[in-house]
Motif scaffolding. Structure first.
Motif, PDB file in Angstrom:
ATOM      1  N   ALA A   1      12.669  -0.110  -7.484  1.00 47.32           N
ATOM      2  CA  ALA A   1      12.798   0.764  -8.662  1.00 47.32           C
ATOM      3  C   ALA A   1      13.186   2.185  -8.230  1.00 47.32           C
ATOM      4  CB  ALA A   1      11.487   0.780  -9.431  1.00 47.32           C
ATOM      5  N   ASP A   2      12.809   2.550  -7.016  1.00 48.19           N
ATOM      6  CA  ASP A   2      13.242   3.835  -6.447  1.00 48.19           C
ATOM      7  C   ASP A   2      14.539   3.576  -5.681  1.00 48.19           C
ATOM      8  OD1 ASP A   2      13.770   5.968  -4.821  1.00 48.19           O
ATOM      9  OD2 ASP A   2      11.783   6.050  -3.885  1.00 48.19           O
ATOM     10  N   PRO A   3      15.682   4.119  -6.147  1.00 44.56           N
ATOM     11  CA  PRO A   3      16.958   3.749  -5.527  1.00 44.56           C
ATOM     12  C   PRO A   3      17.082   4.135  -4.053  1.00 44.56           C
ATOM     13  CG  PRO A   3      17.265   5.346  -7.342  1.00 44.56           C
ATOM     14  CD  PRO A   3      15.806   5.021  -7.282  1.00 44.56           C
ATOM     15  N   ARG A   4      16.226   5.073  -3.593  1.00 46.53           N
ATOM     16  CA  ARG A   4      16.287   5.426  -2.158  1.00 46.53           C
ATOM     17  C   ARG A   4      15.574   4.382  -1.296  1.00 46.53           C
ATOM     18  NH1 ARG A   4      13.896   9.737   1.852  1.00 46.53           N
ATOM     19  NH2 ARG A   4      11.876   9.207   0.955  1.00 46.53           N
ATOM     20  N   LEU A   5      14.730   3.569  -1.934  1.00 45.83           N
ATOM     21  CA  LEU A   5      13.852   2.668  -1.181  1.00 45.83           C
ATOM     22  C   LEU A   5      14.339   1.221  -1.236  1.00 45.83           C
ATOM     23  CD1 LEU A   5      11.180   2.344   0.397  1.00 45.83           C
ATOM     24  CD2 LEU A   5      10.067   1.895  -1.808  1.00 45.83           C
ATOM     25  N   ILE A   6      14.492   0.657  -0.057  1.00 41.22           N
ATOM     26  CA  ILE A   6      14.922  -0.744   0.057  1.00 41.22           C
ATOM     27  C   ILE A   6      13.774  -1.556   0.638  1.00 41.22           C
ATOM     28  CG2 ILE A   6      16.550  -2.260   1.281  1.00 41.22           C
ATOM     29  CD1 ILE A   6      18.583  -0.138   0.798  1.00 41.22           C
TER      30      ILE A   6
ATOM     31  N   ASP B   1      15.618 -10.301  -5.247  1.00 46.06           N
ATOM     32  CA  ASP B   1      15.543  -8.943  -5.780  1.00 46.06           C
ATOM     33  C   ASP B   1      14.069  -8.502  -5.869  1.00 46.06           C
ATOM     34  OD1 ASP B   1      15.549  -6.683  -7.326  1.00 46.06           O
ATOM     35  OD2 ASP B   1      16.832  -7.506  -8.910  1.00 46.06           O
ATOM     36  N   PRO B   2      13.721  -7.385  -5.246  1.00 49.17           N
ATOM     37  CA  PRO B   2      12.312  -6.952  -5.283  1.00 49.17           C
ATOM     38  C   PRO B   2      11.819  -6.658  -6.691  1.00 49.17           C
ATOM     39  CG  PRO B   2      13.607  -5.608  -3.753  1.00 49.17           C
ATOM     40  CD  PRO B   2      14.574  -6.499  -4.464  1.00 49.17           C
TER      41      PRO B   2
ATOM     42  N   ARG C   1      10.627  -7.537 -14.043  1.00 50.37           N
ATOM     43  CA  ARG C   1      11.321  -8.009 -15.257  1.00 50.37           C
ATOM     44  C   ARG C   1      10.460  -9.028 -16.008  1.00 50.37           C
ATOM     45  NH1 ARG C   1      16.057  -7.713 -12.103  1.00 50.37           N
ATOM     46  NH2 ARG C   1      15.857  -9.892 -11.541  1.00 50.37           N
ATOM     47  N   VAL C   2       9.833  -9.927 -15.243  1.00 51.94           N
ATOM     48  CA  VAL C   2       8.995 -10.950 -15.888  1.00 51.94           C
ATOM     49  C   VAL C   2       7.876 -10.275 -16.649  1.00 51.94           C
ATOM     50  CG1 VAL C   2       7.363 -12.825 -15.457  1.00 51.94           C
ATOM     51  CG2 VAL C   2       9.542 -12.765 -14.245  1.00 51.94           C
TER      52      VAL C   2
ATOM     53  N   GLN D   1       0.828  -1.213   0.000  1.00 55.79           N
ATOM     54  CA  GLN D   1       0.000   0.000   0.000  1.00 55.79           C
ATOM     55  C   GLN D   1       0.860   1.260   0.000  1.00 55.79           C
ATOM     56  OE1 GLN D   1      -3.102  -0.214   2.979  1.00 55.79           O
ATOM     57  NE2 GLN D   1      -4.154  -1.656   1.629  1.00 55.79           N
ATOM     58  N   LEU D   2       2.138   1.113   0.337  1.00 53.81           N
ATOM     59  CA  LEU D   2       3.025   2.278   0.419  1.00 53.81           C
ATOM     60  C   LEU D   2       3.942   2.393  -0.797  1.00 53.81           C
ATOM     61  CD1 LEU D   2       3.922   1.963   4.200  1.00 53.81           C
ATOM     62  CD2 LEU D   2       2.791   3.929   3.151  1.00 53.81           C
ATOM     63  N   ALA D   3       4.149   1.287  -1.482  1.00 57.06           N
ATOM     64  CA  ALA D   3       5.050   1.297  -2.651  1.00 57.06           C
ATOM     65  C   ALA D   3       4.524   0.294  -3.663  1.00 57.06           C
ATOM     66  CB  ALA D   3       6.464   0.918  -2.216  1.00 57.06           C
ATOM     67  N   ASP D   4       5.049   0.397  -4.861  1.00 58.49           N
ATOM     68  CA  ASP D   4       4.592  -0.482  -5.935  1.00 58.49           C
ATOM     69  C   ASP D   4       5.300  -1.838  -5.803  1.00 58.49           C
ATOM     70  OD1 ASP D   4       3.601  -1.535  -8.237  1.00 58.49           O
ATOM     71  OD2 ASP D   4       4.934  -0.409  -9.571  1.00 58.49           O
TER      72      ASP D   4
END
Ligand code: GLY
Length: 361
Positions: A306-311, A348-349, A354-355, A198-201
């Protein structure tokens, strides 16, 4: 306060362990959660079970789970020392038993699968199983024992982590994060369990598990975790030294619903009492439901999004407690060095992204 190096969203065991490890490496860390230690962490039974939670087709997850199990004794010792309190970590092993002949055939099939992977599990006759847990119903057909599948008390684990992070200088902010963009931190770690989607894709969905907590006046008269198939109904009973016995769990795809249902409680108690009739004498002290964070392949999402700040550090599904230390170490390594350790490469998130791009082309 200056912006922290790392903001961890989610104060369950995964988020707290990451915060603790990061603080130990000198990073300035905040944890954001309106009620740390609640949610799935407080519902979980605490089985540390790489073998009896191994499923067909999930070999990469199994490698991670086995590494996690190897790390647990040291993690438990270090954390209980840092927190000054025990975690209820126990190494008594897990018994998996069959109630019917069909259940036994299924357990034998599982045993062949474990053998093909070189996993340690010994087949048992009904008599051998009852010699390990004399309370088992006389009609138990047989099963196997996985001596390396252990347990911890997740509620004690959360308490210890909260104490350890406080001692390590982490700020725990009891507030809900509405938008990750509002967090003024160098990096953001999303450890919000099933709420991460709900907070990220991210492809995380809630998988409901209803769980019961029973109580005996003294320590339960069995020490091994008992898992069973009872007429094809899976059930587990996790005994604790303080008299608690945790019985779980349903697996339900019902969105964010955490209601406890008559049918859920009935099915769990029926299966538990078929296997261990003595359970009928125990007190039923709590019923609850938690939401496991499931993913399309039921393996976690660990690493840069996909957002480099987000892990991402979520998607642990049925294995969140087991995978807590290994997740914390790997995510901390990633934050400190900039590269993910090989152990989490398969998680890898962005693997599903990629699929879908390939399929879409
Ligand atoms: N790890 C057990 C469960 O998720 O029910």
């Amino acid at each position: 306060m200056n912006a922290p190096d790392v903001a961890v969203v989610g104060g369950g065991v995964i988020g707290l362990a990451i915060a603790w490890r990061c603080a130990q490496r000198g990073l300035r860390v905040t944890v954001h959660d309106p009620d740390p230690g609640s949610g799935a962490s407080s519902v979980a039974a605490g089985m540390l079970a790489p073998v009896t939670e191994a499923h067909f087709g999930e070999e990469p997850l199994l490698r991670l789970a086995l590494a996690a199990a190897r790390g647990w004794p040291e993690f438990a010792a270090e954390l209980s020392e840092a927190a000054g309190e025990p975690l209820g970590y126990r190494t008594d092993g897990t018994l998996l038993v069959a109630y019917t002949d069909d259940d036994l055939r299924e357990i034998q099939r599982l045993h062949r699968f474990y053998e093909s992977l070189g996993l340690p599990a010994e087949p048992l006759t009904g008599r051998e199983a009852r010699s390990l847990v004399p309370l088992l119903a006389p009609r138990i057909r047989g099963g196997m024992v996985a001596s390396g599948d252990h347990q911890v008390d997740p509620r004690r684990l959360s308490r210890a982590l909260l104490r350890a992070v406080a001692r390590a200088g982490v700020s725990v902010l009891r507030q809900r994060v509405e938008r990750l963009a509002d967090l003024a931190a160098g990096r953001v770690v999303l450890a919000a369990g099933c709420w991460a989607g709900q907070l990220a894709d991210l492809p995380v969905r809630p998988v409901k598990g209803q769980v019961l907590r029973l109580r005996t006046p003294g320590p339960p008269e069995f020490r091994l975790t008992v898992r069973a198939l009872a007429g094809a109904r899976p059930v587990y009973l996790v005994p604790r030294d303080d008299g608690e016995v945790v019985v779980g769990a349903t697996m339900e795809e019902r969105g964010y619903d955490v209601s406890v249902t008559v049918g859920g409680v009935y099915e769990l108690l029926r299966a538990a009492m078929d296997v261990l009739p003595e359970v009928g004498e125990y007190q039923l002290v709590e019923t609850c439901a938690g939401l496991r964070p499931g993913t399309p392949d039921n393996a976690p999402l660990l690493g840069v999004t996909a957002d480099p700040r987000l892990i991402a550090a979520t998607g642990h599904h049925r294995q969140g407690i087991l995978l807590t230390p290994v997740t914390a170490d790997a995510i901390t390594e990633l934050l400190v060095t900039g590269s993910p350790p090989e152990l989490i490469a398969a998680f890898d998130p962005q693997r599903f992204r990629r699929v879908s791009v390939e399929v879409g082309e």
